[in-house]
Write a protein that holds these residues in place. Sequence first.
Motif, short mmCIF file in Angstrom:
data_model
loop_
_atom_site.label_atom_id
_atom_site.label_comp_id
_atom_site.label_asym_id
_atom_site.label_seq_id
_atom_site.Cartn_x
_atom_site.Cartn_y
_atom_site.Cartn_z
N MET A 37 0.82 -1.21 0.00
CA MET A 37 0.00 0.00 0.00
C MET A 37 0.86 1.26 0.00
O MET A 37 0.54 2.25 -0.67
CB MET A 37 -0.94 -0.01 1.21
N ARG A 38 1.97 1.23 0.73
CA ARG A 38 2.87 2.39 0.73
C ARG A 38 3.48 2.59 -0.66
O ARG A 38 3.63 3.72 -1.13
CB ARG A 38 3.98 2.19 1.77
N LEU A 39 3.86 1.49 -1.31
CA LEU A 39 4.38 1.57 -2.67
C LEU A 39 3.33 2.16 -3.60
O LEU A 39 3.64 3.04 -4.43
CB LEU A 39 4.78 0.18 -3.16
N HIS A 40 2.11 1.67 -3.47
CA HIS A 40 1.02 2.16 -4.31
C HIS A 40 0.80 3.65 -4.11
O HIS A 40 0.61 4.41 -5.07
CB HIS A 40 -0.25 1.38 -3.99
N GLU A 41 0.80 4.11 -2.87
CA GLU A 41 0.57 5.52 -2.58
C GLU A 41 1.64 6.40 -3.22
O GLU A 41 1.34 7.47 -3.78
CB GLU A 41 0.54 5.73 -1.07
N LYS A 42 2.91 5.96 -3.14
CA LYS A 42 3.99 6.77 -3.72
C LYS A 42 3.94 6.76 -5.25
O LYS A 42 4.19 7.78 -5.90
CB LYS A 42 5.34 6.25 -3.21
N LEU A 43 3.61 5.60 -5.82
CA LEU A 43 3.50 5.52 -7.27
C LEU A 43 2.34 6.37 -7.77
O LEU A 43 2.44 7.07 -8.78
CB LEU A 43 3.31 4.06 -7.69
N LYS A 44 1.23 6.32 -7.05
CA LYS A 44 0.06 7.09 -7.44
C LYS A 44 0.32 8.59 -7.34
O LYS A 44 -0.21 9.39 -8.13
CB LYS A 44 -1.13 6.69 -6.56
N ALA A 45 1.14 8.98 -6.35
CA ALA A 45 1.46 10.40 -6.17
C ALA A 45 2.52 10.90 -7.14
O ALA A 45 2.84 12.09 -7.16
CB ALA A 45 1.92 10.64 -4.73
N GLY A 46 3.10 9.97 -7.94
CA GLY A 46 4.13 10.38 -8.89
C GLY A 46 5.44 10.74 -8.23
O GLY A 46 6.17 11.62 -8.70
N ALA A 47 5.77 10.07 -7.12
CA ALA A 47 6.98 10.39 -6.37
C ALA A 47 8.21 9.67 -6.91
O ALA A 47 9.31 9.88 -6.37
CB ALA A 47 6.78 10.02 -4.89
N PHE A 48 8.06 8.83 -7.93
CA PHE A 48 9.16 8.09 -8.53
C PHE A 48 10.01 7.36 -7.47
O PHE A 48 11.22 7.59 -7.37
CB PHE A 48 10.06 9.03 -9.36
N PRO A 49 9.40 6.50 -6.66
CA PRO A 49 10.17 5.76 -5.65
C PRO A 49 11.12 4.76 -6.30
O PRO A 49 10.82 4.21 -7.36
CB PRO A 49 9.08 5.04 -4.85
N ASN A 50 12.28 4.53 -5.66
CA ASN A 50 13.19 3.50 -6.14
C ASN A 50 13.49 2.53 -5.00
O ASN A 50 13.13 2.77 -3.84
CB ASN A 50 14.47 4.09 -6.72
N CYS A 51 14.15 1.46 -5.32
CA CYS A 51 14.35 0.38 -4.34
C CYS A 51 15.17 0.85 -3.14
O CYS A 51 14.85 0.51 -2.00
CB CYS A 51 15.03 -0.81 -5.02
N ARG A 52 16.22 1.62 -3.38
CA ARG A 52 17.08 2.03 -2.27
C ARG A 52 16.35 2.93 -1.28
O ARG A 52 16.40 2.72 -0.07
CB ARG A 52 18.33 2.75 -2.81
N LYS A 53 15.65 3.96 -1.81
CA LYS A 53 14.95 4.89 -0.92
C LYS A 53 13.82 4.18 -0.17
O LYS A 53 13.61 4.41 1.02
CB LYS A 53 14.40 6.05 -1.74
N LEU A 54 13.09 3.32 -0.87
CA LEU A 54 11.99 2.60 -0.23
C LEU A 54 12.51 1.63 0.83
O LEU A 54 11.90 1.47 1.89
CB LEU A 54 11.17 1.85 -1.27
N ALA A 55 13.64 0.98 0.55
CA ALA A 55 14.21 0.04 1.51
C ALA A 55 14.61 0.77 2.79
O ALA A 55 14.38 0.27 3.91
CB ALA A 55 15.43 -0.65 0.89
N ASP A 56 15.18 1.95 2.66
CA ASP A 56 15.56 2.74 3.84
C ASP A 56 14.33 3.19 4.61
O ASP A 56 14.30 3.14 5.85
CB ASP A 56 16.38 3.96 3.42
N GLU A 57 13.32 3.62 3.88
CA GLU A 57 12.12 4.15 4.54
C GLU A 57 11.32 3.05 5.24
O GLU A 57 10.82 3.25 6.35
CB GLU A 57 11.24 4.84 3.50
#
Length: 311
Positions: free
Chosen positions: A1-21
Amino acid sequence: MRLHEKLKAGAFPNCRKLADELEVSTKTIQRDIDFMRDRLNLPIEYDQLHFGFVYTEPVTNFPTIEVSEGEVVALFVAQKALEQYKGTPFEKSLRTAFEKITNGLQDRIGFHWGEVDSAISFRGLGISVADLEMFETVSRAVLESHEVTFEYKKLGGARHEARRVQPYHLGCIENQWYVFGFDLTRQQLRTFALPRMRQMRDTRAGFRRPADFSISRHLSDSFGVFTGKGRHRVRIRFDAFAARLVAERQWHPTQTLKPLPAAEIELTMALGGLEEIERWVLSWGSHARVVEPAELRQRIRQAAAAVLAAD
């Protein structure tokens, strides 16, 4: 759900930033991205320009389990039933689990909860108090078929005794949690109440649960949790006051109800032991009379006499 929220917001999440968060590994993030794209058919691609993932098409809702309004009401009723554990060690885990389930239902179905909330409630009496860490240890041991060791103070016992058990089943009966397992020292199938345990430890030693073990069959001749080696035909007559209350419930799989004159009824059951049925009969006071067996009638007389003598 967190991945979905960031993708939907157009935040361009990547694996490294998401792994840290999210405090997980980058491989975990990549597996989740692959799952969302390949299994949930979400339009996810990696954007080389922004160094992150993006939805290539509009996504309004995250794919979740499709449920009807009636099923949501049923889920709400289940949540109300869990409220009886408020203030116990299980409250936090139950609340977290329920929130995980219901979070996926947001924006899918809408109706007025107030009417359901005011119309349905549960009241638990005599809720079992057990240590959550011990509960998690024994439940995991049951699922993984690991032997456990613990200290146990049996009912009426003066001290705790060391036990090593192969746990076959974990069950909640009348708001009390019990472990049904094979006691390696006594070489017998025994029943243990969680609140009487302490120093629970998973030995990690595996065992094979008997293929023919069935908890329903094991408890088939008990009135609650205690099994007996006898075979008793129990007949109890209830007056008109208690008859309707007794007839409204299923007390035992073997029960039969026989209407009698004056709106009375006779309840018949086949039981292996008399301890629990004795306490149940006494709870009805003068509204219940034991017809058979003679042993149960005698036990009721002795209990009643003891109550009078203590006055």
